[in-house]
Scaffold this active site. Sequence first.
Site, PDB file in Angstrom:
ATOM      1  N   SER A  46       0.838  -1.206   0.000  1.00  0.00           N
ATOM      2  CA  SER A  46       0.000   0.000   0.000  1.00  0.00           C
ATOM      3  C   SER A  46       0.867   1.248   0.000  1.00  0.00           C
ATOM      4  O   SER A  46       0.493   2.260  -0.613  1.00  0.00           O
ATOM      5  CB  SER A  46      -0.953   0.001   1.193  1.00  0.00           C
ATOM      6  OG  SER A  46      -0.254  -0.070   2.411  1.00  0.00           O
ATOM      7  N   GLU A  47       2.040   1.221   0.675  1.00  0.00           N
ATOM      8  CA  GLU A  47       2.973   2.342   0.622  1.00  0.00           C
ATOM      9  C   GLU A  47       4.417   1.871   0.659  1.00  0.00           C
ATOM     10  O   GLU A  47       4.739   0.852   1.294  1.00  0.00           O
ATOM     11  CB  GLU A  47       2.749   3.330   1.775  1.00  0.00           C
ATOM     12  CG  GLU A  47       1.605   4.303   1.570  1.00  0.00           C
ATOM     13  CD  GLU A  47       0.357   3.925   2.321  1.00  0.00           C
ATOM     14  OE1 GLU A  47      -0.662   4.605   2.164  1.00  0.00           O
ATOM     15  OE2 GLU A  47       0.394   2.919   3.054  1.00  0.00           O
ATOM     16  N   THR A  48       5.257   2.634  -0.008  1.00  0.00           N
ATOM     17  CA  THR A  48       6.713   2.476   0.014  1.00  0.00           C
ATOM     18  C   THR A  48       7.287   3.857   0.278  1.00  0.00           C
ATOM     19  O   THR A  48       6.832   4.841  -0.307  1.00  0.00           O
ATOM     20  CB  THR A  48       7.226   1.946  -1.337  1.00  0.00           C
ATOM     21  OG1 THR A  48       6.679   0.642  -1.558  1.00  0.00           O
ATOM     22  CG2 THR A  48       8.747   1.872  -1.356  1.00  0.00           C
ATOM     23  N   HIS A  77       0.694   5.003   8.619  1.00  0.00           N
ATOM     24  CA  HIS A  77       1.559   3.854   8.890  1.00  0.00           C
ATOM     25  C   HIS A  77       2.943   4.041   8.280  1.00  0.00           C
ATOM     26  O   HIS A  77       3.943   3.616   8.876  1.00  0.00           O
ATOM     27  CB  HIS A  77       0.858   2.530   8.530  1.00  0.00           C
ATOM     28  CG  HIS A  77       1.246   1.861   7.267  1.00  0.00           C
ATOM     29  ND1 HIS A  77       0.680   2.159   6.050  1.00  0.00           N
ATOM     30  CD2 HIS A  77       2.149   0.871   7.030  1.00  0.00           C
ATOM     31  CE1 HIS A  77       1.206   1.386   5.118  1.00  0.00           C
ATOM     32  NE2 HIS A  77       2.105   0.598   5.676  1.00  0.00           N
TER      33      HIS A  77
END
Length: 307
Positions: A46-48, A77
């Site tokens: 979902s995120e990097t 997060h």
Amino acid sequence: MKSRPFKQVDVFTATAYFGNPLAVVLDGQDLDDAAMQRFAQWTNLSETTFLLPPTDATADYRVRIFTPGGELPFAGHPTIGSCHAWLQAGGKPKAAGRVVQQCGAGLVPLRHDGGRLAFAAPPLKRSAPSPALLAKVAGALGLKAQQIVAAQMLVNGPAWLGLLLDDADAVLRLTPDHRLLKELGVEAGVAGVPAARDDSLLIGRSNREARAFGHRPAAAPDDGEKIDLEVRAFAAAVGVEEDPVTGSLNAGLAEWLIADGHMPERYVAAQGQCLGRAGRVYIERDSDGTVWVGGDAVTCVDGHVTL
């Protein structure tokens, strides 16, 4: 390309593989936007995030946050996970007990006392959604109007349509039409307060999960902690049908629900059980009105990546 230090961190959990994973490239210098975006698409998380030297003298580090579909000015997060990775890699805060992150949304302070990290919820803009939009999103979620206690548009970097339902079981039973939510371009965050819990805590939790999952055993362990709010996040609009545990949403929900008297100034939110996770988000509003969003983090992968 060169070898860069890399960690994959599980956030909002003290037990690895039951939170929300985050890829962290600890040296993002000399990477252009296209390279960062390509790597974020490749990780398919979902995120990097990519850590960089700060350009603001008061910040400890700068972070850029990418989803598979684009860059975000802020996300929860990734804030806790990036700070955890930075500290674990030897980062030294300028001030004891406090880390300052620089991101697209500005400066975000984090409390750091050697234990659980917590970030100060960024400024929130909120407003009432239009009745037409609310009706369309409710339809995509399979909700009836009478199930919705309150609704707000919550913008603190990402933009969420927050819905408070009349019971937590309704949150757990949702089976959204993700295609329709994507067409509407809306990220929906849905929350509900569990029924009062007594000494039969585990039995009550088991009964709720049986109703939500058609009597399938839950994959996530029950830690026995009292849960004050059940949360789910649907973000097909940015390529994530359901996010396991969502800091920005929980931050926006906390500022809204505490201010409007729906939740106390200190509570624990649970998120992710419908995905077999057991995320825990610790909310606290202090005496000056700052809302702190806390969570544990665990490093699962530690090494290098060629970028």
